[in-house]
Design a protein around this motif. Structure first.
Motif, short mmCIF file in Angstrom:
data_model
loop_
_atom_site.label_atom_id
_atom_site.label_comp_id
_atom_site.label_asym_id
_atom_site.label_seq_id
_atom_site.Cartn_x
_atom_site.Cartn_y
_atom_site.Cartn_z
N ASP A 42 10.63 -35.91 -13.94
CA ASP A 42 10.30 -36.61 -12.70
C ASP A 42 9.23 -37.68 -12.97
OD1 ASP A 42 9.91 -37.38 -10.09
OD2 ASP A 42 9.23 -35.43 -9.37
N ASP A 43 8.17 -37.31 -13.71
CA ASP A 43 7.08 -38.26 -14.01
C ASP A 43 7.58 -39.46 -14.80
OD1 ASP A 43 5.27 -36.70 -12.70
OD2 ASP A 43 4.33 -35.85 -14.50
N VAL A 44 8.39 -39.19 -15.84
CA VAL A 44 8.91 -40.28 -16.69
C VAL A 44 9.80 -41.20 -15.88
CG1 VAL A 44 10.44 -40.79 -18.64
CG2 VAL A 44 8.69 -39.02 -18.87
N ASP A 45 10.64 -40.62 -15.01
CA ASP A 45 11.54 -41.43 -14.18
C ASP A 45 10.73 -42.34 -13.25
OD1 ASP A 45 14.44 -41.79 -13.31
OD2 ASP A 45 13.45 -41.36 -11.40
N GLY A 76 20.77 -36.34 -5.43
CA GLY A 76 19.98 -36.23 -6.66
C GLY A 76 18.50 -36.08 -6.42
N ARG A 77 18.02 -36.66 -5.33
CA ARG A 77 16.59 -36.63 -5.04
C ARG A 77 16.08 -35.19 -4.89
NH1 ARG A 77 13.30 -36.81 -0.67
NH2 ARG A 77 11.34 -37.95 -0.93
N GLN A 78 16.95 -34.28 -4.48
CA GLN A 78 16.53 -32.88 -4.27
C GLN A 78 16.13 -32.19 -5.58
OE1 GLN A 78 18.77 -30.43 -1.30
NE2 GLN A 78 20.22 -32.14 -1.38
N VAL A 83 9.77 -33.24 -5.05
CA VAL A 83 10.44 -32.94 -3.78
C VAL A 83 10.55 -31.43 -3.57
CG1 VAL A 83 12.59 -33.15 -2.47
CG2 VAL A 83 11.69 -35.12 -3.74
N PHE A 84 11.13 -30.72 -4.56
CA PHE A 84 11.39 -29.29 -4.32
C PHE A 84 10.12 -28.43 -4.37
CE2 PHE A 84 12.53 -29.40 -9.00
CZ PHE A 84 11.56 -28.53 -9.46
N ARG A 85 9.04 -28.96 -4.98
CA ARG A 85 7.81 -28.16 -5.08
C ARG A 85 7.20 -27.85 -3.71
NH1 ARG A 85 3.32 -29.42 -3.87
NH2 ARG A 85 2.28 -28.04 -5.36
N MET A 92 13.09 -23.06 -2.98
CA MET A 92 12.76 -23.67 -4.28
C MET A 92 13.38 -22.87 -5.43
SD MET A 92 9.03 -24.72 -5.87
CE MET A 92 8.23 -23.21 -5.39
N TYR A 93 13.37 -21.55 -5.31
CA TYR A 93 13.93 -20.68 -6.36
C TYR A 93 15.43 -20.91 -6.50
CZ TYR A 93 14.51 -16.40 -9.12
OH TYR A 93 14.79 -15.50 -10.12
N THR A 94 16.11 -21.01 -5.38
CA THR A 94 17.56 -21.24 -5.39
C THR A 94 17.89 -22.59 -6.02
OG1 THR A 94 17.82 -19.91 -3.40
CG2 THR A 94 19.64 -21.39 -3.94
N ILE A 95 17.14 -23.62 -5.62
CA ILE A 95 17.37 -24.96 -6.18
C ILE A 95 17.14 -24.97 -7.68
CG2 ILE A 95 16.40 -27.32 -6.25
CD1 ILE A 95 16.04 -27.13 -3.22
N MET A 96 16.06 -24.34 -8.12
CA MET A 96 15.75 -24.31 -9.56
C MET A 96 16.84 -23.59 -10.34
SD MET A 96 13.45 -25.12 -11.88
CE MET A 96 11.83 -25.28 -11.13
N GLN A 97 17.25 -22.43 -9.85
CA GLN A 97 18.21 -21.60 -10.57
C GLN A 97 19.63 -22.18 -10.54
OE1 GLN A 97 18.79 -17.55 -9.00
NE2 GLN A 97 18.44 -16.79 -11.07
#
Length: 500
Positions: A42-45, A76-78, A83-85, A92-97
């Protein structure tokens, strides 16, 4: 070095994992590595988008538009950390997994992501949404403190501090080489801007990182103000192989936190036929595993021709000679047994290094250097591949202190031979006249040859015995009699007290 608040936050993050049930240090660092990858993506983008806007260049974010993950198409933004933090822990757990990890793996061919190839077989192991939420908050706090730090290498220092928490040896004798020993070896070989550097047993990439830091310090202008050399530094200078995928991911992350954009860190059994590298590298820095023995059928035939053995420490020496270019240099750590072992394999590899190449230095290290991981005695060998000899005199140094206590605590002390080792190695011409009773001295090749190519310092070191004068025997006997009388008197007094 990191201190104070940042150190406390990292220790706190470690405690969060422990409270959540993850206590294996390698697993913890691996999960932190994944999350740092995702946050950095995210930071690099964002950074590239800003740079492109400032330069008036087009840029398409990897998080732009819709992204297909499995059978689903999502915005894609999600997938952005920023954003998800802020979402509830369960979401957040569902999105990450279900989304973020598969997304990272599918970035494999994306030229914008140098990180993606190290995530190929990543497994998300955080067991609960609550643990993920706490870890994400802790990492954000750590990144916030890092952004305020004055040190340009705070990211690297943070990662090194994490790696220090790997406090036990792995299989095949794996354990981390202390950073100050690595730095000493790098200074001895003095990497150049056009070197091609390899560690065929790279683990967490400590040697490659130290070489990169050294070049950044000593040859900054030469590398970073020359497009071709900077490109070489970022993409093709550093090469590392290992058979432990966890170590590879950690090693790759370690390199990238130190500013190397695209290191060549690859899964490879360096001793097998899988490794075909020959006459390729100008510098090898390594501490190969030296507790293991291998199935001879798995070892490359051309290594067995040089050194018919199952011992990894001998096979790696043969490998270094094969992988180096003519004129290429090597600094490696070997167990003491390599220096004096009496088997044909031991003698043949030592003979090859001394007779067919140029052995420059044997630096004997005390057994406490690798504590608390191991108490093995080791030495550093420094040699150059010539294939036609060149060894005249070999420089020996008897290191007795490395700046830390030699017990399991390894606390800093004032005694430290390392600055002296580096200084003397740079001026070997002044070492010729040194006596064998001193910490360092030269030994002619002929003498080494006459001693079956024995490279242990004790074979050549001379000990200065200081004569001690003892009193005559009659005086010693008289003293003993006097002591006996005293003891007898005290025993009588004790007996009287007990009977009264």
């Amino acid at each position: 070095m990191i201190t104070g608040e940042l150190k406390n936050k990292i220790d706190g993050l470690w405690d969060v994992f422990a409270a959540g049930g993850l206590v294996n240090p390698l697993e913890v660092i691996e999960q932190i590595t994944y999350l740092m990858f995702i946050r950095d993506l995210d930071d690099v983008d964002n950074k590239r988008a800003k740079e492109s806007a400032m330069l008036g260049l087009p840029y398409k974010s990897i998080f732009a538009d819709e992204v297909k993950i499995g059978d689903r198409t999502i915005e894609g933004r999600q997938l952005k950390w920023s954003v998800f933090r802020d979402l509830p822990a369960g979401r957040m757990y569902t999105i990450m997994q279900e989304w973020v990890f598969p997304f990272i793996k599918d970035l494999h061919g994306d030229k914008n992501s140098a990180y993606s190839k190290y995530m190929d077989d990543a497994i998300f192991k955080l067991p609960t949404p609550l643990l993920l939420s706490k870890v994400v908050d802790s990492l954000d706090e750590i990144y916030s403190i890092m952004s305020q730090a004055q040190s340009s290498d705070v990211r690297g220092d943070v990662y090194e501090y994490l790696l220090n928490k790997i406090a036990q040896a792995g299989r095949n004798g794996q354990f981390r080489t202390p950073r100050h020993i690595i730095r000493m070896m790098v200074e001895l070989v003095d990497p150049k801007a056009d070197d091609v550097i390899c560690d065929p047993a790279c683990g967490t990439s400590g040697f490659l990182v130290a070489a990169a830091e050294y070049l950044k310090e000593k040859r900054k202008d030469e590398i970073f103000f020359n497009k071709e050399k900077k490109d070489h530094y970022m993409n093709s200078m550093f090469n590392g192989f290992d058979m432990d995928r966890t170590m590879l991911r950690i090693g790759a992350m370690n390199m990238m936190t130190h500013g190397i954009e695209n290191p060549f860190i690859e899964y490879r059994d360096s001793l097998s036929e899988q490794n075909t590298d020959k006459d390729k590298y100008s510098l090898i820095l390594a501490n190969p595993p030296f507790k293991g023995s291998l199935d001879a059928d798995a070892v490359s035939n051309d290594l067995l021709k040089v050194c018919k053995t199952k011992k990894t420490e001998l096979l790696f020496l043969a490998l270094f000679l094969r992988m180096l270019k003519i004129g290429g240099r090597c600094a490696c750590i070997v167990p003491d047994g390599v220096l004096f072992g009496a088997s044909n394999a031991h003698k043949s590899i030592r003979k090859k290094i001394v007779e067919e190449n140029r052995l420059e230095a044997v630096i004997s290290m005390p057994s406490g250097v690798f504590k608390p991981y191991a108490g093995v005695s080791t030495a550093v060998l420094v040699f150059t591949k010539t294939n036609h000899g060149g060894t005249d005199n070999v420089w020996f140094y008897d290191m007795t202190a490395d700046g830390y206590s030699l017990d399991d605590k390894r606390t800093p002390i004032s005694e430290n031979d390392i600055p002296d080792i580096i200084e003397r190695f740079k001026h070997l011409d002044k070492e010729i006249e040194r006596k064998r009773t001193e910490k360092s001295f030269m030994v002619p090749k002929k003498e080494i040859e006459e001693n079956n190519y024995d490279l242990s310092i004790n074979k050549y070191k001379e000990i200065e015995y200081v004569p001690v004068e003892y009193p005559p025997t009659s005086e010693i006997m008289a003293n003993i009699r006097e002591l006996e009388k005293e003891i007898s008197k005290e025993m009588d007094e004790l007996e009287r007290m007990l009977n009264s």
